[in-house]
Write an enzyme that holds these catalytic residues in place. Structure first.
Site, short mmCIF file in Angstrom:
data_model
loop_
_atom_site.label_atom_id
_atom_site.label_comp_id
_atom_site.label_asym_id
_atom_site.label_seq_id
_atom_site.Cartn_x
_atom_site.Cartn_y
_atom_site.Cartn_z
N TYR A 141 84.25 20.92 24.24
CA TYR A 141 84.87 20.04 23.23
C TYR A 141 84.22 20.21 21.86
O TYR A 141 84.52 19.44 20.94
CB TYR A 141 84.77 18.58 23.68
CG TYR A 141 85.59 18.24 24.90
CD1 TYR A 141 85.58 19.07 26.01
CD2 TYR A 141 86.36 17.10 24.95
CE1 TYR A 141 86.33 18.76 27.14
CE2 TYR A 141 87.11 16.79 26.07
CZ TYR A 141 87.08 17.62 27.16
OH TYR A 141 87.81 17.31 28.28
N LYS A 211 78.59 24.10 37.43
CA LYS A 211 79.19 25.27 38.08
C LYS A 211 78.26 26.44 37.75
O LYS A 211 78.67 27.49 37.25
CB LYS A 211 80.61 25.49 37.53
CG LYS A 211 81.39 26.60 38.19
CD LYS A 211 81.89 26.24 39.59
CE LYS A 211 82.58 27.45 40.21
NZ LYS A 211 82.95 27.22 41.62
N ASP A 244 83.82 21.91 41.51
CA ASP A 244 85.00 22.08 42.37
C ASP A 244 84.79 21.39 43.72
O ASP A 244 85.61 20.59 44.16
CB ASP A 244 85.36 23.56 42.53
CG ASP A 244 84.17 24.42 42.91
OD1 ASP A 244 83.02 23.96 42.75
OD2 ASP A 244 84.37 25.56 43.35
N ASP A 268 84.71 14.48 31.97
CA ASP A 268 86.05 13.96 31.68
C ASP A 268 86.88 13.97 32.96
O ASP A 268 87.54 12.98 33.31
CB ASP A 268 86.68 14.86 30.60
CG ASP A 268 87.86 14.21 29.91
OD1 ASP A 268 88.16 13.04 30.21
OD2 ASP A 268 88.48 14.87 29.06
#
Ligand code: NAI
Ligand code: MG
Length: 372
Positions: A141, A211, A244, A268
């Site tokens: 972002y 991740k 995930d 988010d």
């Protein structure tokens, strides 16, 4: 003079309605505050070419906290088309005011508590009580994006990055780059905030969301800093989860989680998932917290299809107001609001459409105010 100056930023659509509802509750709880209206949102983009006018930025420099409703955002080209004629073709680019506000005022913590209040027909499971700490100023972002991709950037990347080779032959307009930028400082302070919160409120576990096996530079650093910071909190269990897998485990075994901390985008995503488990957007409250200023808001948007109908659920905004009271050091008043809200939910007489009822936005606020 009132004890607190609060910027009041209703914004667009249902933002106006849920803010009005939250005010009924704040007035009844007796917060000694002056509320100062601030212009923000779509109307000001169209009329003035700026959805977050400078006068509102100045206002935010001189308040203790702010309550923000919601704003309407549209893609860059659609936004340009709605500008007043005198602002068109001047290269003005629409950027979400709330994202700008977070960056401008360094509101680096996005705090999103997700609690299942007993008796809420929308609860995924009774007893859930998760807290998400989302980094709020950087990551994907950061706003460093290229489409088309400048040739000089492509030339540099060709020289320094092997994995860039397959992209290097593309025409500038045939691909796009959004940069994920994470800093040591930004990562450390959000992780520390999560651990401090866990310590203060007797939480048992903090899960670092990442991740790192694939996104090695940024997420690898985030995870490494998480492990470092955790050493200073031996009483709190450190947990690590791939984003995930986490979405799956959260649904399967939500009680395995307690406090979660994540870079901006993952935060988010999981905070919407967690909000849905405790009732959906009508219950998702959030605080954007910095060192000097904090802005409290529902996580939902302006829901244009319901605008003007006063039928949406104001509980998210009322709980956001409760978070503001906690932050201002008015925790006793905050606790009263939470107790009154929980009582109305448990009673089940006043329910908005999302909860299966037909009560209106302001009826819900009045019912909560009556129980204070
Ligand atoms: P949205 O959050 O405004 O609404 C999506 C749907 O969720 C609604 O149609 C409604 O069914 C439900 N909903 C939302 N708030 C609710 C409430 N308080 N009570 C009951 N049901 C509720 O998301 P949408 O429709 O994708 O976006 C609308 C506009 O809001 C867009 O312009 C978007 O860019 C903007 N937006 C602004 C945000 C902000 O101000 N922070 C956040 C998200 C979207
Ligand atoms: Mg969101």
């Amino acid at each position: 003079m009132a004890k607190y100056r609060i910027a009041w930023l209703p914004g667009d659509g249902i933002g106006v309605e849920v803010n009005e509802a939250a005010r009924i509750v704040l007035d009844k709880v007796g917060l000694d505050a002056e509320y100062i209206h601030g212009d923000i949102g779509w109307e000001f983009w169209c009329k003035e070419g700026d959805a977050f006018p400078q006068r509102t930025i100045e206002l935010l420099k001189n308040v203790d906290a702010a309550v923000f409703g919601a704003i309407t955002s549209k893609p860059v080209k659609a936004a340009e088309a709605e500008l007043a004629p005198e602002f068109r073709g001047k290269g003005l680019i629409y950027r979400s005011p709330i994202v700008r506000m977070r960056q401008l005022f360094d509101l680096y913590i996005c705090l999103r508590p997700c609690k299942a209040y007993p008796g809420n027909p929308l609860n995924f499971k009774e007893g859930l009580d998760l807290v998400v700490f989302r980094e709020n100023t950087e990551d994907l972002y950061a706003g460093v994006e290229f489409n088309p991709v400048p040739r000089e950037l492509a030339a540099t990347l060709s020289q320094i990055s092997k994995p860039f080779a397959p992209f290097s032959k593309l025409a500038p307009e045939d691909y796009a780059i959004s940069c994920k930028i994470n800093t040591r400082k930004g990562s450390e302070r959000i992780i520390r905030a999560a651990f401090d919160f866990a310590k203060k409120f007797g939480r048992k576990k903090v899960t670092i969301v990442h991740k790192a096996n694939v996104v090695r530079a940024t997420d690898g650093m985030f995870l490494e800093i998480g492990r470092e910071v955790a050493k200073g909190y031996p009483q709190i269990q450190l947990d690590e989860a791939n984003i995930d897998a986490l979405t799956m485990w959260l649904l399967k075994n939500p009680f395995n989680y307690d406090v979660l901390v994540a870079p901006n985008l993952y935060g988010d995503i999981i905070s919407d998932l967690c909000a849905q488990m405790v009732g959906g957007l009508g219950f998702g409250c959030s605080g954007n917290i910095g060192e000097k200023l904090a802005v409290f808001e529902p996580t939902h948007g302006s829901a244009p299809k319901y605008a003007g109908q006063y039928k949406v659920n104001p509980i998210a905004t009322i709980l956001a107001a409760k978070m503001m009271l906690d932050w201002l050091g008015e925790a006793e008043k905050g606790a009263r609001i939470e107790k009154a809200t929980a009582a109305v939910i448990a009673e089940g007489k006043v329910r908005t459409y999302d909860m299966g009822g037909s009560s209106k936005t302001l009826d819900m606020a009045r019912a909560i105010a009556e129980k204070l």
